[in-house]
Design a protein around this motif. Structure first.
Motif, short mmCIF file in Angstrom:
data_model
loop_
_atom_site.label_atom_id
_atom_site.label_comp_id
_atom_site.label_asym_id
_atom_site.label_seq_id
_atom_site.Cartn_x
_atom_site.Cartn_y
_atom_site.Cartn_z
N LEU A 80 0.86 -1.18 0.00
CA LEU A 80 0.00 0.00 0.00
C LEU A 80 0.89 1.23 0.00
CD1 LEU A 80 -2.53 -1.15 2.75
CD2 LEU A 80 -2.80 -1.34 0.28
N VAL A 81 0.58 2.20 -0.87
CA VAL A 81 1.44 3.37 -1.05
C VAL A 81 0.60 4.64 -1.02
CG1 VAL A 81 3.14 4.51 -2.53
CG2 VAL A 81 2.97 2.00 -2.53
N VAL A 82 1.06 5.62 -0.23
CA VAL A 82 0.54 6.99 -0.33
C VAL A 82 1.71 7.85 -0.78
CG1 VAL A 82 -0.49 8.95 0.86
CG2 VAL A 82 -1.19 6.62 1.47
N TYR A 94 9.19 2.98 4.70
CA TYR A 94 8.63 1.64 4.58
C TYR A 94 8.31 1.09 5.97
CZ TYR A 94 10.70 1.28 -0.18
OH TYR A 94 11.06 1.46 -1.49
N VAL A 95 7.11 0.52 6.13
CA VAL A 95 6.83 -0.34 7.28
C VAL A 95 6.58 -1.72 6.70
CG1 VAL A 95 5.34 -0.82 9.24
CG2 VAL A 95 5.87 1.55 8.65
N VAL A 96 7.42 -2.67 7.07
CA VAL A 96 7.40 -3.99 6.43
C VAL A 96 7.14 -5.07 7.48
CG1 VAL A 96 8.64 -5.60 4.95
CG2 VAL A 96 9.06 -3.14 4.75
N SER A 97 6.06 -5.79 7.31
CA SER A 97 5.72 -6.90 8.21
C SER A 97 5.46 -8.15 7.37
CB SER A 97 4.49 -6.55 9.05
OG SER A 97 3.42 -6.18 8.21
N HIS A 98 5.30 -9.27 8.03
CA HIS A 98 4.98 -10.50 7.29
C HIS A 98 3.62 -11.03 7.76
CE1 HIS A 98 5.86 -13.53 10.50
NE2 HIS A 98 6.70 -12.62 10.94
N VAL A 99 2.91 -11.65 6.84
CA VAL A 99 1.56 -12.12 7.16
C VAL A 99 1.43 -13.63 7.03
CG1 VAL A 99 0.39 -9.94 6.73
CG2 VAL A 99 0.77 -11.49 4.82
N ASP A 100 2.57 -14.32 6.92
CA ASP A 100 2.54 -15.78 7.06
C ASP A 100 2.77 -16.12 8.53
OD1 ASP A 100 5.26 -14.82 6.78
OD2 ASP A 100 5.93 -16.91 6.63
N SER A 101 2.24 -17.23 8.97
CA SER A 101 2.36 -17.65 10.36
C SER A 101 2.62 -19.15 10.42
CB SER A 101 1.07 -17.33 11.14
OG SER A 101 0.88 -15.94 11.25
N PRO A 102 3.24 -19.63 11.50
CA PRO A 102 3.45 -21.08 11.65
C PRO A 102 2.12 -21.84 11.55
CG PRO A 102 4.71 -19.89 13.30
CD PRO A 102 3.82 -18.87 12.64
N ARG A 103 2.18 -23.00 10.95
CA ARG A 103 0.95 -23.76 10.68
C ARG A 103 1.31 -25.18 10.31
NH1 ARG A 103 1.68 -20.37 5.73
NH2 ARG A 103 2.31 -21.84 4.09
N ASN A 281 4.96 14.18 3.73
CA ASN A 281 6.09 14.71 2.99
C ASN A 281 6.80 13.61 2.22
OD1 ASN A 281 5.74 17.41 3.82
ND2 ASN A 281 6.80 16.99 5.75
N ARG A 282 7.16 12.53 2.91
CA ARG A 282 7.82 11.40 2.26
C ARG A 282 6.78 10.35 1.87
NH1 ARG A 282 13.39 10.63 3.34
NH2 ARG A 282 13.15 8.41 3.82
N THR A 283 7.03 9.65 0.80
CA THR A 283 6.12 8.60 0.36
C THR A 283 6.04 7.50 1.42
OG1 THR A 283 6.49 9.04 -1.99
CG2 THR A 283 5.77 6.81 -1.39
N ALA A 284 4.82 7.13 1.78
CA ALA A 284 4.56 6.11 2.80
C ALA A 284 4.25 4.78 2.13
CB ALA A 284 3.41 6.54 3.69
N ILE A 285 4.92 3.72 2.59
CA ILE A 285 4.74 2.40 2.00
C ILE A 285 4.54 1.36 3.09
CG2 ILE A 285 5.78 0.58 0.58
CD1 ILE A 285 7.36 2.75 -0.88
N CYS A 286 3.45 0.63 3.02
CA CYS A 286 3.18 -0.52 3.88
C CYS A 286 3.34 -1.77 3.03
CB CYS A 286 1.77 -0.43 4.45
SG CYS A 286 1.17 -1.94 5.24
N PHE A 287 4.28 -2.64 3.41
CA PHE A 287 4.61 -3.82 2.63
C PHE A 287 4.32 -5.05 3.48
CE2 PHE A 287 8.42 -6.00 0.22
CZ PHE A 287 7.55 -6.95 -0.28
N LEU A 288 3.34 -5.85 3.06
CA LEU A 288 3.00 -7.11 3.73
C LEU A 288 3.65 -8.25 2.97
CD1 LEU A 288 -0.82 -6.51 4.42
CD2 LEU A 288 1.16 -5.78 5.77
N ALA A 289 4.60 -8.90 3.62
CA ALA A 289 5.42 -9.91 2.95
C ALA A 289 5.00 -11.33 3.36
CB ALA A 289 6.89 -9.68 3.28
#
Length: 463
Positions: A80-82, A94-103, A281-289
């Motif tokens: 997601l980018v603004v 960049y705020v970068v998190s992961h959305v896979d989980s142990p399973r 001011n700076r481009t905001a990026i949310c990256f779900l990995a």
């Protein structure tokens, strides 16, 4: 403690902010229930983004300051980018998190019959305590590509009327010799993680059918979804806990749920960027990995070049032209929060932590300068100047925060995606909430910490 903003549930906060914090937690619990796999979480994110006016960047030829766009990579990454006011070459946040989980994943050829019971063989995903997954209700989530090329999405076990599945454990009366001398990691072994799926045979009269119960299960899958046994090979089926996110405690101050590592950061960072109203001011990026739990490999993990791909595409559509040096400048001038969880100190198991540098529940977001193991192996170690920037940001915005390490020096350790971001020259630090029972089927977070994490990412996007 030396930090001015991490003193937990103060009287003022209970009186003035409890309702807001608890309301925010309801949205978080809801998406945990709806997005129990990385595909499902990304799909929910796309819906929320489009509702907020974000457009698919791949369909656009030109992108301008103030535009809100998104990228999707193979159904498992969402970006997601603004677009900010400043030149994109001056860097993005960049705020970068992961959305896979142990399973528990199904094997490619999982179904078999023995002793008039049908089972499915599995291969676990990520770092788990295998015994925690036995004798609990499990639901089946996934996608299958049929022989015809049709794609089917399947969820069984989440609706109250659905059946669930389980991995039967050995009864204590007979476990003394068989399991009693095993080490903790092998109380249940990997090949013993087998899913019970049925016991009624087919009544089709055919002498070629040798396994009547297995055949009956295949009949049900064929009738419901058009599947044949070979379709398991082109499927991604995951077994996850069937229970829903719940409040914990008489005061309802905590959340118990599956997959909070790291969807707690995925949700809060996504919500923070969706709620941006004024152009930053700076481009905001949310990256779900994806794939963090298995080393960030593959085309949807952080070790792929997808970050270069979407950032390069963004640069070309903002500036109207592109060269490799533009991408390098943008990344080198960028800043990132590797948004992943830390381990909250449990009073029952204090010995594995060094208390002065351990994270605690209800003390706000955790700033982790380095992760890794032993001599800081396998980590990004943030520089002092950048740590100060983050410290100053959190203090200026009166956000509750604390520092934390992942256990005593030689106790164990762990890693995040931070080092894969830092290799581009992006100034990176790990910032996320603490959990109890991390990687268990039922992890515990603090509602206060969830909300402070959201506030921290909001502040960072406007940094």
């Amino acid at each position: 403690m030396i930090y001015k903003n991490n003193n937990g549930w103060t009287k003022e906060m209970v009186e003035n902010n409890k309702e807001t914090i608890f309301k925010f937690a309801e949205g978080y619990k809801n998406i945990l229930d709806l997005g129990k796999t990385e595909r499902e979480f990304v799909n929910q994110g796309i819906k929320l983004a489009e509702y907020k006016g974000f457009k698919n960047a791949e369909t656009l030829e030109k992108i301008n300051p103030g535009d809100k766009v998104y990228y999707v990579n193979r159904g498992k990454n969402l970006v997601l980018v603004v677009v900010g006011k400043d030149d994109i070459l001056s860097g993005a946040n960049y705020v970068v998190s992961h959305v896979d989980s142990p399973r528990i994943d199904l094997k490619g050829n999982p179904l078999y019959e023995d002793l008039e019971l049908a089972y499915m063989k599995t291969h676990y995903y990520g770092g788990i305590k295998k015994y925690q997954w036995a004798s609990i209700p499990l639901s089946l989530h996934g996608v299958v590509m049929l022989a015809s090329g049709e794609k089917k999405e399947i969820i069984i076990g989440e609706d109250d009327t659905d059946p669930v599945f389980t991995i039967p454990d050995l009864l204590p009366h007979l476990a003394g010799k068989y399991q009693g001398d095993r080490k903790t990691a092998e109380v249940i072994k990997g090949e013993e993680l087998q899913i019970l799926v049925g016991s009624i045979p087919t009544y089709v009269e055919n002498e070629d059918i040798k396994e009547n119960i297995k055949y009956a299960i295949l009949e049900k899958l064929n009738n419901a979804y058009g599947m044949i046994e070979e379709d398991f090979i082109s499927a991604e089926f995951q077994m996850v806990p069937a229970f829903k996110a719940k409040d914990i405690g008489l005061d309802r101050s905590m959340i118990g749920a599956y997959g909070q590592d790291d969807r707690i950061c995925g949700y809060t960072s996504m919500k923070a960027i969706l709620d941006i109203e004024e152009i930053p001011n700076r481009t905001a990026i949310c990256f779900l990995a994806d794939k963090e739990e298995t080393g960030s490999n593959g085309s949807t993990g952080l070790q792929s070049n997808y970050l270069e791909y979407f950032t390069g595409d963004l640069i070309s559509k903002i500036k109207g032209n592109y060269c490799e040096m533009y991408l390098k400048k943008c990344l080198w001038n960028s800043k990132a929060m590797s948004s992943d969880v830390n381990a909250a100190m449990d009073p029952v198991f204090k010995a594995v932590h060094e208390e002065q540098n351990a994270a605690k529940l209800n003390h706000g977001i955790v700033v982790t300068k380095y992760t890794g193991a032993r001599g800081k192996a396998g980590t990004n170690d943030a520089d002092a100047e950048y740590v100060w920037e983050i410290r100053n940001l959190l203090n200026t915005n009166n956000i509750k925060w604390q520092i934390g390490e992942l256990g005593r020096v030689d106790e164990g350790g762990g890693g995040t995606v931070a080092m894969f971001l830092a290799q581009y020259g992006i100034r990176t630090i790990d910032v996320g909430p603490a959990l109890l029972a991390m990687h268990a089927p039922f992890e515990v977070s603090s509602k206060l910490d969830v909300y402070e994490t959201y506030r921290a990412y909001q502040a960072f996007f406007h940094m």
